[in-house]
Design a protein around this motif. Structure first.
Motif, mmCIF file in Angstrom:
data_model
loop_
_atom_site.group_PDB
_atom_site.id
_atom_site.type_symbol
_atom_site.label_atom_id
_atom_site.label_comp_id
_atom_site.label_asym_id
_atom_site.label_seq_id
_atom_site.Cartn_x
_atom_site.Cartn_y
_atom_site.Cartn_z
ATOM 1 N N GLN A 111 0.819 -1.202 0.000
ATOM 2 C CA GLN A 111 0.000 0.000 0.000
ATOM 3 C C GLN A 111 0.857 1.258 0.000
ATOM 4 O O GLN A 111 0.505 2.268 -0.612
ATOM 5 N N ASP A 112 2.012 1.207 0.682
ATOM 6 C CA ASP A 112 2.884 2.378 0.765
ATOM 7 C C ASP A 112 4.039 2.317 -0.240
ATOM 8 O O ASP A 112 5.067 2.975 -0.064
ATOM 9 N N PHE A 113 3.884 1.506 -1.283
ATOM 10 C CA PHE A 113 4.787 1.416 -2.432
ATOM 11 C C PHE A 113 6.129 0.747 -2.096
ATOM 12 O O PHE A 113 6.562 -0.163 -2.772
ATOM 13 N N ARG A 114 6.833 1.277 -1.077
ATOM 14 C CA ARG A 114 8.139 0.755 -0.658
ATOM 15 C C ARG A 114 9.167 0.760 -1.785
ATOM 16 O O ARG A 114 9.958 -0.176 -1.948
ATOM 17 N N LEU A 115 9.163 1.826 -2.566
ATOM 18 C CA LEU A 115 10.199 1.999 -3.585
ATOM 19 C C LEU A 115 11.475 2.495 -2.920
ATOM 20 O O LEU A 115 11.434 3.166 -1.889
ATOM 21 N N VAL A 116 12.614 2.174 -3.506
ATOM 22 C CA VAL A 116 13.902 2.621 -2.973
ATOM 23 C C VAL A 116 14.136 4.045 -3.465
ATOM 24 O O VAL A 116 14.250 4.278 -4.678
ATOM 25 N N PRO A 117 14.187 5.026 -2.578
ATOM 26 C CA PRO A 117 14.158 6.433 -3.002
ATOM 27 C C PRO A 117 15.327 6.880 -3.859
ATOM 28 O O PRO A 117 15.158 7.762 -4.703
ATOM 29 N N HIS A 118 16.514 6.305 -3.666
ATOM 30 C CA HIS A 118 17.673 6.776 -4.423
ATOM 31 C C HIS A 118 17.844 6.061 -5.759
ATOM 32 O O HIS A 118 18.756 6.380 -6.522
ATOM 33 N N LEU A 119 16.964 5.112 -6.045
ATOM 34 C CA LEU A 119 17.039 4.388 -7.316
ATOM 35 C C LEU A 119 16.031 4.943 -8.312
ATOM 36 O O LEU A 119 14.949 5.408 -7.940
ATOM 37 N N SER A 120 16.368 4.873 -9.582
ATOM 38 C CA SER A 120 15.449 5.304 -10.633
ATOM 39 C C SER A 120 14.301 4.308 -10.771
ATOM 40 O O SER A 120 14.317 3.215 -10.181
ATOM 41 N N ARG B 130 9.226 7.714 -18.053
ATOM 42 C CA ARG B 130 9.661 8.052 -16.690
ATOM 43 C C ARG B 130 10.758 7.102 -16.218
ATOM 44 O O ARG B 130 11.048 7.038 -15.017
ATOM 45 N N ALA B 131 11.399 6.408 -17.132
ATOM 46 C CA ALA B 131 12.354 5.359 -16.775
ATOM 47 C C ALA B 131 13.475 5.854 -15.871
ATOM 48 O O ALA B 131 13.929 5.132 -14.972
ATOM 49 N N GLY B 132 13.936 7.077 -16.080
ATOM 50 C CA GLY B 132 15.063 7.586 -15.297
ATOM 51 C C GLY B 132 14.669 8.399 -14.080
ATOM 52 O O GLY B 132 15.541 8.877 -13.339
ATOM 53 N N ALA B 133 13.376 8.538 -13.822
ATOM 54 C CA ALA B 133 12.908 9.381 -12.727
ATOM 55 C C ALA B 133 13.090 8.703 -11.375
ATOM 56 O O ALA B 133 13.102 7.477 -11.270
ATOM 57 N N LYS B 134 13.236 9.517 -10.326
ATOM 58 C CA LYS B 134 13.307 9.004 -8.960
ATOM 59 C C LYS B 134 11.890 9.002 -8.357
ATOM 60 O O LYS B 134 11.032 9.798 -8.748
ATOM 61 N N PRO B 135 11.628 8.112 -7.409
ATOM 62 C CA PRO B 135 10.279 7.993 -6.838
ATOM 63 C C PRO B 135 9.682 9.303 -6.335
ATOM 64 O O PRO B 135 8.474 9.533 -6.479
ATOM 65 N N ALA B 136 10.506 10.184 -5.756
ATOM 66 C CA ALA B 136 9.985 11.429 -5.181
ATOM 67 C C ALA B 136 9.370 12.350 -6.221
ATOM 68 O O ALA B 136 8.570 13.230 -5.879
ATOM 69 N N THR B 137 9.720 12.164 -7.492
ATOM 70 C CA THR B 137 9.203 13.027 -8.554
ATOM 71 C C THR B 137 7.951 12.447 -9.210
ATOM 72 O O THR B 137 7.390 13.066 -10.116
ATOM 73 N N LEU B 138 7.503 11.278 -8.761
ATOM 74 C CA LEU B 138 6.360 10.598 -9.366
ATOM 75 C C LEU B 138 5.076 10.902 -8.605
ATOM 76 O O LEU B 138 5.094 11.144 -7.393
ATOM 77 N N SER B 139 3.962 10.852 -9.305
ATOM 78 C CA SER B 139 2.667 10.947 -8.646
ATOM 79 C C SER B 139 2.369 9.635 -7.920
ATOM 80 O O SER B 139 3.056 8.623 -8.117
ATOM 81 N N GLY B 140 1.327 9.640 -7.082
ATOM 82 C CA GLY B 140 0.959 8.423 -6.373
ATOM 83 C C GLY B 140 0.609 7.287 -7.312
ATOM 84 O O GLY B 140 1.008 6.139 -7.108
ATOM 85 N N ARG C 31 2.189 2.144 -10.011
ATOM 86 C CA ARG C 31 2.462 1.364 -11.216
ATOM 87 C C ARG C 31 3.895 0.832 -11.224
ATOM 88 O O ARG C 31 4.149 -0.286 -11.684
ATOM 89 N N VAL C 32 4.832 1.614 -10.703
ATOM 90 C CA VAL C 32 6.207 1.108 -10.566
ATOM 91 C C VAL C 32 6.233 -0.079 -9.601
ATOM 92 O O VAL C 32 6.884 -1.092 -9.855
ATOM 93 N N ALA C 33 5.504 0.046 -8.499
ATOM 94 C CA ALA C 33 5.451 -1.036 -7.515
ATOM 95 C C ALA C 33 4.857 -2.305 -8.121
ATOM 96 O O ALA C 33 5.320 -3.420 -7.842
ATOM 97 N N ILE C 34 3.842 -2.141 -8.960
ATOM 98 C CA ILE C 34 3.250 -3.299 -9.634
ATOM 99 C C ILE C 34 4.252 -3.928 -10.594
ATOM 100 O O ILE C 34 4.422 -5.151 -10.628
ATOM 101 N N ALA C 35 4.918 -3.091 -11.377
ATOM 102 C CA ALA C 35 5.904 -3.619 -12.326
ATOM 103 C C ALA C 35 7.015 -4.370 -11.611
ATOM 104 O O ALA C 35 7.459 -5.432 -12.062
ATOM 105 N N ARG C 36 7.491 -3.822 -10.498
ATOM 106 C CA ARG C 36 8.534 -4.499 -9.722
ATOM 107 C C ARG C 36 8.041 -5.845 -9.203
ATOM 108 O O ARG C 36 8.785 -6.830 -9.182
#
Length: 235
Positions: A89-98, A133-143, A148-153
């Motif tokens: 629910q809270d995505f859990r993306l790694v913030p420093h990774l694209s 958005r392949a090179g973007a960092k998580p902080a620059t993405l909308s919810g 969608r990144v979390a789903i792809a991962r």
């Protein structure tokens, strides 16, 4: 059709507290879509933790892919968990990774050759509509983009089961519909999908889905003996 998940009289408590799950029994068949519904605090997340092997039950029997996970040696857990994707629910993306590197993470942990990683990640970016958005960092993405990144991962390694915990809780209705359609398309390729949600408006969006309802740690509408939809081969 043989079940890929079986729970028999499962109970779960944390430390010395009261049980948060009580006498839970159900089975999942391959290729089906399940909605796990219930109010906040009903036990949905705890049930997903058991399914994802993040927690062992306090009692009862759990079998995943034919293996008894209650007695399974810890050394065998990682291999089994690779067959299960998890969308938090809270995505859990790694913030420093694209975006690319977040999606690639499960494959790189599994020592997948880099050329295969690039191909798989490229397919996932196109599938969730985030190639730009392949090179973007998580902080620059909308919810919605982060989800969608979390789903792809979660699905880049082609898991047999996909679990999603309130995946539409942080997005608007239009994005919720898009996310559910992504899950449905994955299910049509043969992946068993389990979506935990308190939003009953999502259920009609997947007419073939089965429903499980949990309240106060008990299943009032368990899933078992269900017919799987016709399986389609992945391209």
């Amino acid at each position: 059709m043989a079940a890929i998940v079986q729970f028999e009289n499962v109970g779960l408590r944390y430390d010395q507290g009261e049980e948060v799950l009580r006498d839970v029994s159900f089975s999942f068949v391959p290729g089906a879509f399940y909605f796990l519904t219930g109010a906040s605090g009903a036990g949905k997340t705890s049930l997903l933790r058991l399914l994802h092997l993040a927690q062992r039950p306090s009692r009862g029997v759990i079998r995943l892919f034919g293996a008894d996970v209650v007695t399974l040696p810890r050394a065998r857990m990682p291999m089994l968990r690779r067959r299960i994707g998890m969308v938090y629910q809270d995505f859990r993306l790694v913030p420093h990774l694209s975006v690319t590197d977040n999606i690639a993470l499960p494959l790189r942990i599994a020592d997948t050759p880099e050329d295969e990683v690039r191909e798989a990640v490229g397919e996932m970016l196109a599938w969730v509509g985030l190639t730009h958005r392949a090179g973007a960092k998580p902080a620059t993405l909308s919810g919605g983009e982060q989800q969608r990144v979390a789903i792809a991962r979660a699905v880049v390694a082609r898991p047999d089961i996909l679990l999603a915990d309130e995946p539409t809780g942080n997005v608007d209705d239009a994005m919720a519909d898009r996310l559910i359609q992504l899950f449905a398309s994955l299910n049509q390729l043969g992946t068993t999908v389990v979506v935990a949600t308190h939003d009953l408006n999502l259920l009609p969006r997947v007419p073939t889905a089965q429903m499980m309802r949990i309240a106060a740690g008990r299943l009032s509408q368990p899933a078992g003996g269900l017919r799987a939809p016709a399986r389609r081969e992945r391209a």
